[in-house]
Design a protein around this motif. Structure first.
Motif, PDB file in Angstrom:
ATOM      1  N   TYR A 102      15.643  -3.479 -23.754  1.00  0.00           N
ATOM      2  CA  TYR A 102      14.519  -3.104 -24.605  1.00  0.00           C
ATOM      3  C   TYR A 102      14.678  -3.605 -26.040  1.00  0.00           C
ATOM      4  CZ  TYR A 102      17.422   0.783 -26.367  1.00  0.00           C
ATOM      5  OH  TYR A 102      18.423   1.536 -26.931  1.00  0.00           O
ATOM      6  N   ILE A 103      15.799  -4.272 -26.335  1.00  0.00           N
ATOM      7  CA  ILE A 103      15.979  -4.843 -27.670  1.00  0.00           C
ATOM      8  C   ILE A 103      17.017  -5.957 -27.599  1.00  0.00           C
ATOM      9  CG2 ILE A 103      17.755  -3.184 -28.361  1.00  0.00           C
ATOM     10  CD1 ILE A 103      16.476  -3.228 -31.193  1.00  0.00           C
ATOM     11  N   ALA A 104      16.803  -6.996 -28.402  1.00  0.00           N
ATOM     12  CA  ALA A 104      17.704  -8.150 -28.406  1.00  0.00           C
ATOM     13  C   ALA A 104      18.240  -8.393 -29.810  1.00  0.00           C
ATOM     14  CB  ALA A 104      16.965  -9.399 -27.923  1.00  0.00           C
ATOM     15  N   SER A 105      19.499  -8.749 -29.879  1.00  0.00           N
ATOM     16  CA  SER A 105      20.139  -9.060 -31.156  1.00  0.00           C
ATOM     17  C   SER A 105      20.770 -10.444 -31.069  1.00  0.00           C
ATOM     18  CB  SER A 105      21.210  -8.009 -31.475  1.00  0.00           C
ATOM     19  OG  SER A 105      21.979  -8.403 -32.596  1.00  0.00           O
ATOM     20  N   LYS A 106      20.595 -11.233 -32.125  1.00  0.00           N
ATOM     21  CA  LYS A 106      21.157 -12.580 -32.157  1.00  0.00           C
ATOM     22  C   LYS A 106      22.014 -12.781 -33.400  1.00  0.00           C
ATOM     23  CE  LYS A 106      17.226 -14.619 -29.694  1.00  0.00           C
ATOM     24  NZ  LYS A 106      16.139 -15.630 -29.737  1.00  0.00           N
ATOM     25  N   ALA A 107      22.927 -13.721 -33.331  1.00  0.00           N
ATOM     26  CA  ALA A 107      23.711 -14.098 -34.505  1.00  0.00           C
ATOM     27  C   ALA A 107      22.803 -14.874 -35.447  1.00  0.00           C
ATOM     28  CB  ALA A 107      24.904 -14.949 -34.094  1.00  0.00           C
ATOM     29  N   ASP A 140      24.216  -9.844 -37.797  1.00  0.00           N
ATOM     30  CA  ASP A 140      23.286  -9.351 -36.787  1.00  0.00           C
ATOM     31  C   ASP A 140      21.840  -9.543 -37.256  1.00  0.00           C
ATOM     32  OD1 ASP A 140      21.799  -7.847 -35.000  1.00  0.00           O
ATOM     33  OD2 ASP A 140      23.172  -6.156 -34.997  1.00  0.00           O
ATOM     34  N   SER A 141      21.023 -10.175 -36.426  1.00  0.00           N
ATOM     35  CA  SER A 141      19.624 -10.408 -36.795  1.00  0.00           C
ATOM     36  C   SER A 141      18.877  -9.097 -37.015  1.00  0.00           C
ATOM     37  CB  SER A 141      18.920 -11.229 -35.709  1.00  0.00           C
ATOM     38  OG  SER A 141      18.940 -10.543 -34.456  1.00  0.00           O
ATOM     39  N   ASN A 187      21.561 -17.554 -27.743  1.00  0.00           N
ATOM     40  CA  ASN A 187      21.995 -16.495 -26.835  1.00  0.00           C
ATOM     41  C   ASN A 187      21.923 -15.135 -27.532  1.00  0.00           C
ATOM     42  OD1 ASN A 187      22.575 -18.387 -24.836  1.00  0.00           O
ATOM     43  ND2 ASN A 187      24.658 -18.669 -25.578  1.00  0.00           N
ATOM     44  N   ALA A 188      21.253 -14.197 -26.894  1.00  0.00           N
ATOM     45  CA  ALA A 188      21.085 -12.861 -27.466  1.00  0.00           C
ATOM     46  C   ALA A 188      21.964 -11.845 -26.739  1.00  0.00           C
ATOM     47  CB  ALA A 188      19.630 -12.429 -27.383  1.00  0.00           C
ATOM     48  N   ASP A 189      22.293 -10.770 -27.441  1.00  0.00           N
ATOM     49  CA  ASP A 189      22.920  -9.608 -26.832  1.00  0.00           C
ATOM     50  C   ASP A 189      21.836  -8.566 -26.629  1.00  0.00           C
ATOM     51  OD1 ASP A 189      25.585 -10.577 -26.863  1.00  0.00           O
ATOM     52  OD2 ASP A 189      25.735 -10.097 -28.985  1.00  0.00           O
ATOM     53  N   TYR A 190      21.827  -7.963 -25.449  1.00  0.00           N
ATOM     54  CA  TYR A 190      20.757  -7.029 -25.112  1.00  0.00           C
ATOM     55  C   TYR A 190      21.289  -5.612 -24.933  1.00  0.00           C
ATOM     56  CZ  TYR A 190      18.015 -11.228 -24.164  1.00  0.00           C
ATOM     57  OH  TYR A 190      17.371 -12.424 -24.280  1.00  0.00           O
ATOM     58  N   GLY A 202       9.605  -4.854 -38.595  1.00  0.00           N
ATOM     59  CA  GLY A 202       8.562  -5.751 -39.075  1.00  0.00           C
ATOM     60  C   GLY A 202       8.164  -6.826 -38.097  1.00  0.00           C
ATOM     61  N   GLU A 203       8.719  -6.813 -36.886  1.00  0.00           N
ATOM     62  CA  GLU A 203       8.373  -7.788 -35.865  1.00  0.00           C
ATOM     63  C   GLU A 203       8.859  -7.321 -34.497  1.00  0.00           C
ATOM     64  OE1 GLU A 203      11.593 -11.207 -35.583  1.00  0.00           O
ATOM     65  OE2 GLU A 203      10.809 -11.103 -37.622  1.00  0.00           O
ATOM     66  N   ASP A 204       8.478  -8.065 -33.460  1.00  0.00           N
ATOM     67  CA  ASP A 204       8.875  -7.742 -32.083  1.00  0.00           C
ATOM     68  C   ASP A 204      10.337  -8.122 -31.893  1.00  0.00           C
ATOM     69  OD1 ASP A 204       9.254  -7.537 -29.338  1.00  0.00           O
ATOM     70  OD2 ASP A 204       7.362  -8.526 -28.825  1.00  0.00           O
ATOM     71  N   VAL A 205      11.170  -7.139 -31.526  1.00  0.00           N
ATOM     72  CA  VAL A 205      12.601  -7.411 -31.349  1.00  0.00           C
ATOM     73  C   VAL A 205      13.036  -7.284 -29.889  1.00  0.00           C
ATOM     74  CG1 VAL A 205      13.254  -6.754 -33.693  1.00  0.00           C
ATOM     75  CG2 VAL A 205      13.145  -4.989 -31.922  1.00  0.00           C
ATOM     76  N   SER A 206      12.077  -7.469 -28.993  1.00  0.00           N
ATOM     77  CA  SER A 206      12.385  -7.321 -27.565  1.00  0.00           C
ATOM     78  C   SER A 206      13.039  -8.548 -26.960  1.00  0.00           C
ATOM     79  CB  SER A 206      11.118  -6.983 -26.774  1.00  0.00           C
ATOM     80  OG  SER A 206      10.172  -8.050 -26.845  1.00  0.00           O
ATOM     81  N   LYS A 207      12.974  -9.693 -27.668  1.00  0.00           N
ATOM     82  CA  LYS A 207      13.544 -10.918 -27.104  1.00  0.00           C
ATOM     83  C   LYS A 207      13.874 -11.925 -28.193  1.00  0.00           C
ATOM     84  CE  LYS A 207       8.831 -12.486 -26.129  1.00  0.00           C
ATOM     85  NZ  LYS A 207       7.900 -12.883 -25.071  1.00  0.00           N
TER      86      LYS A 207
END
Length: 256
Positions: A116-121, A186-187, A210-213, A251-256
């Motif tokens: 339900y949420i993605a984090s990127k470097a 972390d983004s 590549n994201a961490d979910y 402030g934006e969609d962080v699902s992907k």
């Protein structure tokens, strides 16, 4: 004196641990009318207490929305991170919703919802710096990093000289103060920072693909509960509930 059979049963339970409590099924949750969710309450912007002392945050709102889709109320049970997931084993919670990363090791013992949420470097530099546009441009530059973090290793692998910090806030401060050229971080932390300080003189110039979910984590062998949670998440994305929560905190969609 207790009967011998009872003593043997108690000894057997102690030998194998008391963490084998039976997790509540979807039907039991809906009958009780309560979805019990484990969370820290100390990890902004995901789960924390506001100035009035109310529990709030991205994950808290996600949990409330899931409960609403299940047709029940949510009950938050707060605990320290190091014991949070173990609360599932003891049937203290029906789920933990606390930015729990989906990993192969955890999936061996627990089930996860769809992410339900993605984090990127993210590569972050000063707003007026046009010399760093990609991770490759870090070669010969200085990067403010937690030295033991994966983000620090990424900066180092791309040729940066590291300046040790104790976390995101200090890393950003050193960049703004011209004491470091950049930070890899972390983004999600960056989006939260810019949401609260939109005029801060920093910008995000690149992210790794590549994201961490993270997902909702529950006990194994609860297929109906898992399916209901996934359906709730799908409906939230389809009806705009998810985007509203996401924009509120990031402030934006962080699902992907």
């Amino acid at each position: 004196m207790k009967p011998v059979r009872t003593l043997i049963a108690i000894a057997t339970l102690a030998a194998f641990g008391a963490g084998a409590a039976q997790a509540a099924t979807l039907a039991e949750i809906q009958k009780a009318g309560v979805f019990r969710v484990g969370t820290e309450g100390t990890y902004p912007p995901f789960t924390y207490h506001d100035a009035s002392g109310n529990l709030t945050g991205f994950d808290v709102d996600i949990a409330r929305a899931i409960a609403a889709k299940l047709g029940v109320k949510v009950e938050f049970l707060e605990g320290r991170w190091d014991g949070l997931i173990a609360g599932i084993d003891a049937d203290r919670y029906d789920a933990v919703i606390n930015e729990v990363g989906i990993t192969d090791a955890r999936k061996k013992k627990y089930d996860f919802s769809e992410p339900y949420i993605a984090s990127k470097a993210a590569l972050i530099v000063r707003s007026d710096d046009d010399t760093i546009k990609s991770f490759a441009d870090l070669k010969g530059k200085t990067a403010a990093q937690s030295l033991s973090s994966n983000f620090g290793q990424i900066a180092k692998d791309n040729g940066a000289d590291l300046i040790g910090t104790d976390g995101f806030a200090q890393s950003i401060a050193l960049v703004i103060q011209h004491r470091a050229d950049a930070t890899v971080n972390d983004s999600l932390s960056y989006l939260d920072f810019k949401k609260h300080k939109p005029n801060a003189p920093v910008k995000l110039v690149a992210t790794l693909p590549n994201a961490d979910y993270s997902g909702v984590i529950i006990a194994k062998n609860q297929p109906k509960l898992l399916a209901a949670i996934n359906t709730a998440l799908d409906e939230m994305k389809a009806d705009g509930t998810y985007l509203k929560i996401s924009q509120k905190y990031f402030g934006e969609d962080v699902s992907k």
